[in-house]
Design a protein around this motif. Structure first.
Motif, PDB file in Angstrom:
ATOM      1  N   LEU A   1      68.623  28.389 -50.320  1.00 46.62           N
ATOM      2  CA  LEU A   1      68.252  27.451 -51.558  1.00 46.62           C
ATOM      3  C   LEU A   1      69.018  28.229 -52.918  1.00 46.62           C
ATOM      4  O   LEU A   1      68.765  27.612 -53.878  1.00 46.62           O
ATOM      5  N   GLN A   2      69.750  29.259 -52.600  1.00 44.47           N
ATOM      6  CA  GLN A   2      70.531  29.822 -53.773  1.00 44.47           C
ATOM      7  C   GLN A   2      71.426  29.046 -54.520  1.00 44.47           C
ATOM      8  O   GLN A   2      71.903  29.152 -55.354  1.00 44.47           O
TER       9      GLN A   2
ATOM     10  N   PHE B   1      70.072  31.110 -68.639  1.00 38.93           N
ATOM     11  CA  PHE B   1      71.069  30.212 -68.133  1.00 38.93           C
ATOM     12  C   PHE B   1      71.386  30.342 -66.658  1.00 38.93           C
ATOM     13  O   PHE B   1      71.290  31.629 -66.256  1.00 38.93           O
ATOM     14  N   THR B   2      71.676  29.241 -65.760  1.00 36.37           N
ATOM     15  CA  THR B   2      72.003  29.618 -64.435  1.00 36.37           C
ATOM     16  C   THR B   2      72.906  28.409 -63.998  1.00 36.37           C
ATOM     17  O   THR B   2      72.528  27.318 -64.563  1.00 36.37           O
ATOM     18  N   GLY B   3      73.744  28.695 -63.274  1.00 31.97           N
ATOM     19  CA  GLY B   3      74.819  27.450 -62.960  1.00 31.97           C
ATOM     20  C   GLY B   3      75.088  27.805 -61.509  1.00 31.97           C
ATOM     21  O   GLY B   3      74.862  28.787 -60.915  1.00 31.97           O
TER      22      GLY B   3
ATOM     23  N   ASN C   1      77.065  30.981 -57.636  1.00 32.71           N
ATOM     24  CA  ASN C   1      76.262  30.678 -58.789  1.00 32.71           C
ATOM     25  C   ASN C   1      76.467  31.736 -59.821  1.00 32.71           C
ATOM     26  O   ASN C   1      77.195  32.941 -59.528  1.00 32.71           O
ATOM     27  N   VAL C   2      75.764  31.675 -60.856  1.00 32.27           N
ATOM     28  CA  VAL C   2      76.060  32.827 -61.849  1.00 32.27           C
ATOM     29  C   VAL C   2      74.691  32.723 -62.858  1.00 32.27           C
ATOM     30  O   VAL C   2      74.197  31.654 -62.871  1.00 32.27           O
TER      31      VAL C   2
ATOM     32  N   SER D   1      77.132  36.996 -60.789  1.00 30.60           N
ATOM     33  CA  SER D   1      77.473  36.003 -60.154  1.00 30.60           C
ATOM     34  C   SER D   1      77.798  36.189 -58.488  1.00 30.60           C
ATOM     35  O   SER D   1      78.217  37.677 -58.155  1.00 30.60           O
ATOM     36  N   VAL D   2      77.341  35.675 -57.654  1.00 29.83           N
ATOM     37  CA  VAL D   2      77.579  35.670 -56.325  1.00 29.83           C
ATOM     38  C   VAL D   2      78.467  34.496 -55.846  1.00 29.83           C
ATOM     39  O   VAL D   2      77.945  33.539 -55.893  1.00 29.83           O
TER      40      VAL D   2
END
Length: 749
Positions: A133-134, A614-616, A636-637, A660-661
């Protein structure tokens, strides 16, 4: 280690947390199928003017193809039409059930529902639903402990205890199993996952204040006969998924799934003497029976068993040290049984009976502290669906019984090795009503309400209202308003209450939380030049909480103080998603969320711990048909989030950095039904240890034997302890697992 003391409450019930209100979520990706209705309606209209001899050929046109316009004058031209159709993704009019408890097309649902099918999770293969779900915008798997790597699922920044997890619509993963129950669901059996962001208590009752995740397993009739997925990583993680089915006569089909995960090699790359990742040995078995009945009435029965042994701690820990004070380790044994059933009653009216039962047993040692708990939850629900003119009415009644016992003072336990003398039994009967009204061709209104009677907290009323305006098939507006209700249980929901050296202090009898939510969603579908199909999705939300219960880590670095806020909490934000598909095989999925989660107490506003602003996310895929090769680049970041420090001298960073991954995968499928895949996870090799002197405090003295305390009970600075710290593994926001390679093999018939 922690001692569970200072209980000034009569009950800290690990009851079912009641949540509430309205259902919300959104998904841009699958709305694309609506556009096909325009072209397909044109084809259907042609039927009425065509000769009967040509009708069969028109009906044979595949529904998941996008028509093109051609002059039709000869039969030879008509024969050639299917060969010139361009296939498009089946992203429109996906059937969803989570938003309204009924099967409806996604575009017709007044509640926005995000849908992710099994192919989405193959872009970045993981060993569990929790990790998968990431890549969902606004949903973040949160790791809560650096030692045993427990975690929860956060939706729109709210802690995982506000998220309800269902399997085939039944409340399975909740309360005690929230921490450990998500990791054992085999990915090979997942048909799709539906996500609603926002409260959903008027339909689902409890534990859905922040949103819900409905894991829908494969349909037995259409599932592959045999499926196998094996994956191995450079960290020596092994994951195996096996799925197969068989028929018993003509009316019974059985779907089976087996999952095995093993990670058994301790690794300490940050060189703090502790395992970077908890070691796990997990086995899960799933079986689903489908029975064919007259008039296509449904009847199915599913069961799941999970057995997991995990531990983390000092590198030289062994099971002989379990519960001892010589070498520190956190060891958790989990056993879980689940039963899910659905039966449509043999009446003309559409009456449906669904039920579930689960038994969860956990035997844990956190250093010298012991947490042993058992939970049994029985649930039954009867619904009646009736269409009357412009009204689509759903009436239901539900009953939930929860039995819970552990070895803490909350249940009257005296001996920490034995269960309490006062196990908690909670009955929760309820009724609900929902009416979907088509007030005009472009306008739809949903009104719903639920009444529950909690055997401890009394009457609970959770209304909801939703409005959908669809001026045309390219634009949809949805407005949802609802309320929520939740009962807290510290020890089954908050892992920080069990691990580390902090003392748990409950200042008062904790009152249930209530919430009020409003959510506005807009989706747009575009057909761009060059055959590009785009879905855009925008959502803004606002939730107001009364009696919010939050652990106070800052007042005293040696304590976690739990109390109802003397004020209120607010969760608000905005999210945007975009999904673009090019005819040449390029796909882009991206999104971002802005979150503002604040706690307002005594006139002071503070940001919630472990919550990013913030997440992207993004997923870029490209197919090379000539090479039989697919490439997927995902990532993601996250923006900085406030972290729990142990005092003013703690040298660790108060805020995390931007981090970020990112992952990349190659899939080769020339020899179908065989597929070989491999790639790199976390290609930037990011871990929280970067920029920090250490992650886990006092790994050299995990039992605080050398810590000196002042008269106020706080640690004081000494030569051996210059930062005045105690052992604490709760400074965590990301896994300590850096870059790793993986390779896998899939086979499906």
């Amino acid at each position: 280690m922690r001692q569970l003391v200072q209980y000034r409450i009569w009950r800290v019930y690990p009851l079912v947390g009641l949540r509430a209100g309205d259902v919300l979520g959104l998904k841009w990706r699958y709305l694309l199928k609506l556009g096909m209705r325009i072209g397909y309606s044109f084809l259907l209209g042609m039927v009425f003017v065509m000769p009967n001899a040509l009708l069969a050929q028109v009906n044979s046109i595949p529904k998941n193809y996008k028509p093109i316009e051609l002059p039709i004058a000869m039969k030879a031209q008509i024969d050639s039409i299917p060969k010139q159709f361009k296939p498009v993704e089946r992203l429109l009019n996906e059937v969803v059930v989570t938003g309204t408890l009924k099967e409806v097309r996604k575009s017709e649902s007044p509640v926005s529902v995000e849908v992710y099918n099994s192919s989405f999770f193959k872009k970045n293969p993981t060993c569990s639903v929790f990790e998968g779900l990431q890549l969902v915008n606004g949903v973040r798997p949160q790791t809560n402990c650096n030692v045993c790597n427990t975690g929860d699922i956060r939706i729109n920044g709210l802690p995982g205890t506000y998220t309800m997890v269902l399997i085939d619509g039944m409340p399975i993963v909740s309360s005690l199993s929230t921490v450990y129950g998500l990791s054992g669901i085999p990915n090979s059996l997942i048909e799709r996952i539906e996500i609603v962001k926002g409260p959903a208590s008027s339909l689902y009752g409890s534990e859905a204040v922040g949103g819900l995740i409905n894991i829908i397993t494969k349909n037995v009739a259409t599932a592959p006969v045999l499926g196998l997925d094996l994956m191995h990583t450079s960290w020596n993680e092994l994951n195996a998924d096996l799925g197969f089915k068989w028929n018993i006569g003509k009316k019974v089909a059985v779907l089976n799934g087996v999952n095995y995960f093993n990670y058994g090699k301790p690794i300490d790359k940050n060189q703090d003497g502790f395992t970077d990742m908890s070691l796990q040995n997990r086995f899960s078995f799933f079986q689903k029976w489908n029975f064919s009945r007259a008039n296509n009435r449904t009847m199915n029965l599913a069961m799941r068993y999970l057995n997991e042994d995990r531990w983390g701690g000092e590198m030289n820990w062994t099971k002989e040290e379990r519960g001892g004070d010589r070498i520190y380790g956190e060891s958790i044994y989990t056993k879980r049984w689940e039963l899910i059933g659905n039966y449509q009653l043999p009446f003309t009216e559409k009456l449906n009976l669904s039920f579930s039962y689960n038994h969860h047993h956990q035997d844990s040692r956190y250093g010298i502290s012991s947490f042993i708990a058992k939970q049994q939850v029985a649930f039954a629900q009867l619904t009646w669906n009736k269409k009357i003119l412009q009204h689509d009415v759903l009436i239901g009644t539900a009953f939930r019984h929860t039995f819970y016992n552990d070895n803490t003072p909350a249940t009257g336990a005296i001996d920490p090795t034995k269960m309490g003398l006062n196990p908690q039994r909670v009955n929760l009967p309820g009724i609900f009503l929902q009416d979907e009204i088509k007030i005009a061709p472009k306008h739809q209104l949903l009104i719903g309400a639920r009444y529950d009677y909690h055997s401890v907290h009394g009457n609970i009323f959770t209304p909801r209202i939703a409005y959908k305006f669809m001026p045309n098939e390219q634009h949809i507006f949805r407005l949802n308003i609802g309320t929520g209700f939740r009962v807290v249980n510290l020890f089954t929901e908050d892992h920080a209450a069990l691990t580390g050296a902090r003392t748990v202090v409950v200042k008062e009898e904790l009152r249930p939380e209530t919430s009020y939510n409003i959510n506005l969603n807009y989706t747009q579908k575009l057909f761009l030049q060059g055959g590009v199909i785009a879905n855009l999705d925008f959502t803004t939300f606002y939730t107001y909480f009364n009696n919010r219960i939050v652990g106070d880590f800052d007042t005293d670095p040696n304590k976690i103080i739990y109390a109802n806020l003397n004020g209120h909490a607010i969760s608000k934000g905005f999210s945007a998603n975009a999904n673009l598909n090019w005819p040449g095989g390029l796909k882009l999925l991206t999104g971002f969320s802005y979150l503002d989660i604040s706690l307002n107490q005594n006139g002071i506003k503070e940001q919630q711990l472990l919550t990013e602003k913030f997440t992207g996310i993004w997923s870029v895929g490209y197919k090379f048909p000539a090479l039989h090769l697919d490439i997927d680049y995902t990532g993601n970041v996250y923006s900085p989030m406030k972290l729990p420090l142990l005092g003013p001298l703690d040298p660790r960073n108060l805020y995390s950095p931007w981090w970020s991954v990112q992952n990349i995968q190659l899939s080769f499928h020339k020899w179908e039904p065989v597929e070989i895949y491999g790639g790199v996870k976390n290609i930037l090799n990011y871990t929280p240890a970067k920029g920090n002197p250490f992650i886990i405090a006092r790994t050299n003295d995990p039992f605080d034997k050398q810590v000196q305390f002042g008269a106020d009970g706080k640690a004081i600075a000494t030569t051996n302890n210059p930062y005045a710290l105690t052992f604490d593994p709760n400074y965590v926001y990301a896994l300590n697992q850096g870059i790793r390679f993986f390779i896998g093999f899939r086979f499906q018939l």
